[in-house]
Scaffold this motif. Structure first.
Motif, PDB file in Angstrom:
ATOM      1  N   SER A 174      57.755 -17.546  -7.853  1.00 52.74           N
ATOM      2  CA  SER A 174      58.904 -17.848  -8.711  1.00 52.74           C
ATOM      3  C   SER A 174      59.698 -19.028  -8.158  1.00 52.74           C
ATOM      4  O   SER A 174      60.204 -19.860  -8.929  1.00 52.74           O
ATOM      5  N   LEU A 175      59.790 -19.115  -6.837  1.00 54.98           N
ATOM      6  CA  LEU A 175      60.515 -20.232  -6.230  1.00 54.98           C
ATOM      7  C   LEU A 175      59.822 -21.565  -6.517  1.00 54.98           C
ATOM      8  O   LEU A 175      60.486 -22.574  -6.782  1.00 54.98           O
ATOM      9  N   ALA A 185      54.836 -26.477 -11.609  1.00 50.61           N
ATOM     10  CA  ALA A 185      55.865 -25.502 -11.958  1.00 50.61           C
ATOM     11  C   ALA A 185      55.477 -24.717 -13.203  1.00 50.61           C
ATOM     12  O   ALA A 185      55.725 -23.505 -13.283  1.00 50.61           O
ATOM     13  N   ASP A 186      54.865 -25.380 -14.175  1.00 51.34           N
ATOM     14  CA  ASP A 186      54.468 -24.697 -15.403  1.00 51.34           C
ATOM     15  C   ASP A 186      53.403 -23.639 -15.128  1.00 51.34           C
ATOM     16  O   ASP A 186      53.474 -22.505 -15.643  1.00 51.34           O
ATOM     17  N   GLU A 187      52.411 -23.982 -14.308  1.00 53.70           N
ATOM     18  CA  GLU A 187      51.327 -23.039 -14.040  1.00 53.70           C
ATOM     19  C   GLU A 187      51.816 -21.846 -13.219  1.00 53.70           C
ATOM     20  O   GLU A 187      51.469 -20.698 -13.506  1.00 53.70           O
ATOM     21  N   TYR A 192      53.817 -16.190 -12.755  1.00 49.65           N
ATOM     22  CA  TYR A 192      54.902 -15.245 -12.438  1.00 49.65           C
ATOM     23  C   TYR A 192      55.255 -14.389 -13.646  1.00 49.65           C
ATOM     24  O   TYR A 192      55.473 -13.168 -13.512  1.00 49.65           O
ATOM     25  N   GLU A 193      55.317 -14.992 -14.826  1.00 52.86           N
ATOM     26  CA  GLU A 193      55.653 -14.231 -16.025  1.00 52.86           C
ATOM     27  C   GLU A 193      54.558 -13.221 -16.363  1.00 52.86           C
ATOM     28  O   GLU A 193      54.852 -12.101 -16.816  1.00 52.86           O
ATOM     29  N   LEU A 197      54.898  -9.033 -16.596  1.00 48.85           N
ATOM     30  CA  LEU A 197      54.552  -8.241 -17.775  1.00 48.85           C
ATOM     31  C   LEU A 197      53.542  -7.139 -17.475  1.00 48.85           C
ATOM     32  O   LEU A 197      53.105  -6.451 -18.390  1.00 48.85           O
ATOM     33  N   GLY A 198      53.161  -6.978 -16.210  1.00 46.16           N
ATOM     34  CA  GLY A 198      52.301  -5.865 -15.833  1.00 46.16           C
ATOM     35  C   GLY A 198      50.887  -6.219 -15.461  1.00 46.16           C
ATOM     36  O   GLY A 198      50.115  -5.345 -15.061  1.00 46.16           O
ATOM     37  N   ILE A 199      50.511  -7.498 -15.576  1.00 47.04           N
ATOM     38  CA  ILE A 199      49.160  -7.906 -15.191  1.00 47.04           C
ATOM     39  C   ILE A 199      49.098  -7.983 -13.668  1.00 47.04           C
ATOM     40  O   ILE A 199      50.008  -8.513 -13.036  1.00 47.04           O
ATOM     41  N   PRO A 200      48.047  -7.444 -13.052  1.00 45.59           N
ATOM     42  CA  PRO A 200      47.941  -7.538 -11.588  1.00 45.59           C
ATOM     43  C   PRO A 200      47.990  -8.984 -11.114  1.00 45.59           C
ATOM     44  O   PRO A 200      47.504  -9.897 -11.780  1.00 45.59           O
ATOM     45  N   LEU A 201      48.595  -9.187  -9.945  1.00 41.19           N
ATOM     46  CA  LEU A 201      48.781 -10.537  -9.427  1.00 41.19           C
ATOM     47  C   LEU A 201      47.447 -11.234  -9.190  1.00 41.19           C
ATOM     48  O   LEU A 201      47.333 -12.446  -9.405  1.00 41.19           O
ATOM     49  N   GLU A 202      46.434 -10.460  -8.753  1.00 41.76           N
ATOM     50  CA  GLU A 202      45.121 -11.070  -8.529  1.00 41.76           C
ATOM     51  C   GLU A 202      44.556 -11.654  -9.816  1.00 41.76           C
ATOM     52  O   GLU A 202      43.984 -12.754  -9.819  1.00 41.76           O
TER      53      GLU A 202
END
Length: 323
Positions: A174-175, A185-187, A192-193, A197-202
């Motif tokens: 997010s930073l 920043a867009d990617e 981050y969004e 919303l619940g999607i795993p970070l991986e």
């Protein structure tokens, strides 16, 4: 005015009107209808999946701005081209790009014919103008990916400092989205969004590597996935990856400096024959036209073009050094 002239003018008017109407339909989506159907499902006035229409099942999972025209549906199997447009951050959809290309081709051909040029030259101009938007998107994609690669070391160091300060990996992502400019920043903001919303970070990181084909980004994602599975000091790993990327850029700059003479020689050798052809065409038109009218001249012209292309490929192989 004769009847034939009136018929030609009427046919031209109808054709132009149909072309403008078709382009307007391509650019116009069914945003309002899609939004209304989704609101109907959410409020319960329509039950998704009832009535045998499977498209309603996917109504809630498709974005509101994902509207497809006729050309979008025709080119739908070419998923790679849609990914190409996303990587180039194109303001046009597939259908809109096709419509613009066709308009440029038709306009170039019509203008050349009206100017009294040969129809073959008109076809060449139309084909060149048709591929002009694709060429623009190619360079736009190349510039965007190169800028992303230059921003990546700073982004990794920013995430590393956030981790050492006690923040989570999501907070570091997010930073980056807040502090750094586009396109990185867009990617990272999208990543981050998605995890919010619940999607795993991986999975969000894997999706980012599909959108941005960058080898260094793949190193970062692999390091994050391995660290989350096996443990380790992720901040130190990110610092090492950042130093590796910076060192690679340094070596790449040295290679560019050493191969500058070869690149300049290639540009001169490739541009010299067409330039001399145009000069001779201006000075002695009949002498140059022998290449097109005489059978031996046609064979020489084809041979020259083939050798020119082979020379370009050889020079490209010599000066291209992967780092």
């Amino acid at each position: 005015m004769t009847t034939v002239t009136l018929a030609i003018l009427a046919a031209a008017f109808i054709g132009v009107a149909a072309l403008v109407g078709g382009v307007a339909l391509l650019f116009q989506g069914d945003d309002s209808s899609t939004a209304e159907e989704r609101l109907d499902v959410l409020t319960g006035s329509r039950r998704a999946g009832k009535g045998g229409d499977e498209s309603e099942l996917l109504l809630l999972s498709s974005p509101l701005d994902e509207t497809r025209g006729l050309l979008d549906r025709l080119i739908e199997p070419w998923g790679g081209f849609q990914r190409f447009l996303k990587q180039a951050d194109s303001p046009l959809s597939v259908g809109q790009l096709g419509a613009v290309s066709l308009l440029l081709a038709g306009g170039g051909f019509g203008a050349s014919v009206m100017a009294g040029l040969h129809w073959g030259i008109g076809v060449a101009i139309g084909v060149t103008l048709m591929f002009l938007p694709i060429t623009w998107l190619f360079f736009r994609r190349r510039f965007r990916l190169a800028k992303f690669g230059r921003q990546l070391p700073e982004a990794l160091e920013l995430i590393s400092r956030a981790l050492r300060a006690g923040h989570s990996l999501a907070a570091g992502i997010s930073l980056v989205a807040e502090e750094m400019p586009s396109p990185i920043a867009d990617e990272f903001a999208r990543c981050y969004e998605e995890q919010n919303l619940g999607i795993p970070l991986e999975e969000t990181l894997e999706s980012m590597t599909e959108r941005v084909p960058n080898l260094d980004l793949r190193f970062f994602v692999t390091a994050v996935i391995l660290q989350r599975q096996t443990g380790g000091d992720l901040a130190e790993i990110l610092d090492k990856i950042g130093r590796l990327i910076r060192e690679r850029f340094r070596i790449w700059g040295q290679i560019q400096a050493l191969t500058g003479e070869g690149r300049l020689s290639g540009i001169v050798l490739l541009a010299l024959p067409p330039a001399l052809f145009l000069v001779m065409l201006r000075l002695n038109h009949d002498y140059v036209m022998t290449l097109f009218t005489d059978p031996m001249g046609q064979q020489m012209l084809v041979g020259a073009i083939v050798m020119q292309l082979l020379g370009a490929v050889v020079i490209k192989k010599i000066i291209t050094i992967k780092v």
